[in-house]
Design an enzyme around this catalytic site. Structure first.
Site, PDB file in Angstrom:
ATOM      1  CG  ASP A  98      -1.694   0.851   1.487  1.00  0.00           C
ATOM      2  OD1 ASP A  98      -2.004   2.034   0.543  1.00  0.00           O
ATOM      3  OD2 ASP A  98      -2.611   0.675   2.459  1.00  0.00           O
ATOM      4  CG  HIS A 160      -3.505   0.021   7.460  1.00  0.00           C
ATOM      5  ND1 HIS A 160      -3.209  -0.967   6.500  1.00  0.00           N
ATOM      6  CD2 HIS A 160      -3.658   0.979   6.763  1.00  0.00           C
ATOM      7  CE1 HIS A 160      -3.147  -0.298   5.387  1.00  0.00           C
ATOM      8  NE2 HIS A 160      -3.415   0.865   5.495  1.00  0.00           N
ATOM      9  CG  HIS A 168      -7.327  -1.001   6.461  1.00  0.00           C
ATOM     10  ND1 HIS A 168      -7.294   0.164   7.130  1.00  0.00           N
ATOM     11  CD2 HIS A 168      -7.077  -0.677   5.242  1.00  0.00           C
ATOM     12  CE1 HIS A 168      -7.097   1.211   5.873  1.00  0.00           C
ATOM     13  NE2 HIS A 168      -6.806   0.428   4.909  1.00  0.00           N
ATOM     14  CD  GLU A 193      -2.821   5.038   5.295  1.00  0.00           C
ATOM     15  OE1 GLU A 193      -3.250   5.925   4.407  1.00  0.00           O
ATOM     16  OE2 GLU A 193      -3.385   4.051   5.473  1.00  0.00           O
ATOM     17  CD  GLU A 284      -0.604   3.870   2.893  1.00  0.00           C
ATOM     18  OE1 GLU A 284      -1.448   4.511   1.821  1.00  0.00           O
ATOM     19  OE2 GLU A 284      -1.055   3.198   3.458  1.00  0.00           O
TER      20      GLU A 284
HETATM   21 CO    CO Z   1      -2.945   2.280   3.776  1.00  0.00          CO
END
Ligand code: CO
Length: 298
Positions: A98, A160, A168, A193, A284
């Protein structure tokens, strides 16, 4: 915790590809381009590289902090002065990376300062992604870095844990000192993030929902084939309404979504808006927790 070598390899591959696609997206974005064109280009690139989106590409602009996933036929376009957050994910056999970057369309000092603040916060946080570290220490570093630019972190948004087919997972990486005693373990893959804003530092949910995740599968009367497609293609990862609208009859998609939402089968992701309407920047990375933190999306 420790992943087997094959899974680790998948995380590393997903991370490399996510970084490549993120950097590619930055080269495409320009005034007049439709949000949906950018999201399509990002997702197309992910498939071309032999992987899958970990979630639909989020294109969130100015005071929209996250979860704006363009709809089919949407006409929103980038304009000079926009602060754009491109948040994207790549998965390889469920191992998700991510990553997000913020871009200012045209020169804008405030945008650039907000972006720098979120970048500095991420850099400070990554250094702390080591085994045994309290997540609250990371949060404190994020808040300190952003405050030093005269801004605030968004407190009700957080990083997360990521796990297999689980974007998540159950560990929050806060953007402020939340006093949590939870600690990082070696081998965890975490997304950090930081969001920086010149507002108060809180978001609220807007009404718009264009992205969902299959949470509690059950039988449906409308669109059984749509449900089968979601379960086999996206499994438990988020998917876009736009993706379904292109594959199936859009009216059928609406009926399906209505029924599935009513039955509590889907987790909806409402668009997230800065409470006062202030601008937001986000940066992020996904990191493998280790004595020397490994940035998977570098
Ligand atoms: Co994220």
């Amino acid at each position: 915790m420790a992943y087997d070598s094959k899974t680790l390899e998948n995380f590393r591959k997903a991370g490399k590809l996510a970084a490549k696609v993120r950097d590619y997206a930055k080269t495409l974005i320009k005034t007049g381009m439709l949000y949906v064109e950018l999201a399509d280009a990002v997702e197309k690139k992910i498939f071309e590289l032999g992987a899958r989106p970990g979630f639909p590409c989020n294109i969130s602009v100015n005071s929209t902090a996250a979860h704006h996933v363009p709809l089919e036929g949407e006409r929103l376009a980038f304009a000079d002065g926009d602060l754009v957050k491109i948040d994207l994910g790549v998965h390889v056999e469920g191992a998700v990376a991510d990553t997000a970057v913020s871009v200012s369309i045209g020169k804008d000092e405030e945008n650039e300062k907000l972006i720098k603040a979120s970048e500095a916060a991420l850099a400070a946080a990554i250094k702390l992604a080591t085994p045994g570290r309290k997540v609250s220490e990371i949060g404190r570093a994020v808040e300190q870095a952003i405050s030093s630019f005269g801004f605030r972190p968004i407190k009700n948004l957080s990083g997360h844990l990521v796990d297999i087919y689980d974007l998540h997972a159950d560990l929050t990486i806060p953007n402020f000192d939340n006093k949590s005693n939870e600690i990082l373990e070696k081998g965890m893959a975490i997304a950090i993030e930081p969001f920086a804003t010149d507002g108060d530092g809180f978001i609220r949910e807007g009404d718009e929902i264009s992205v969902f995740r299959l949470e509690r599968p059950a039988s449906v009367r409308n669109g059984r084939e749509i449900l089968e497609h979601i379960a086999s293609e996206y499994v438990t990862l988020p998917f876009a309404k736009r993706w379904l609208a292109r594959k199936f009859n859009p009216l059928k998609v609406n009926l399906f979504l209505k029924e599935a939402i009513a039955k509590g089968m889907l987790h909806p992701y409402n668009v997230l808006l800065e409470k006062k309407g202030s601008k937001v920047a986000q940066t992020e990375h996904t990191i493998l927790v280790s004595e020397t933190p490994e940035i998977l999306t570098a």
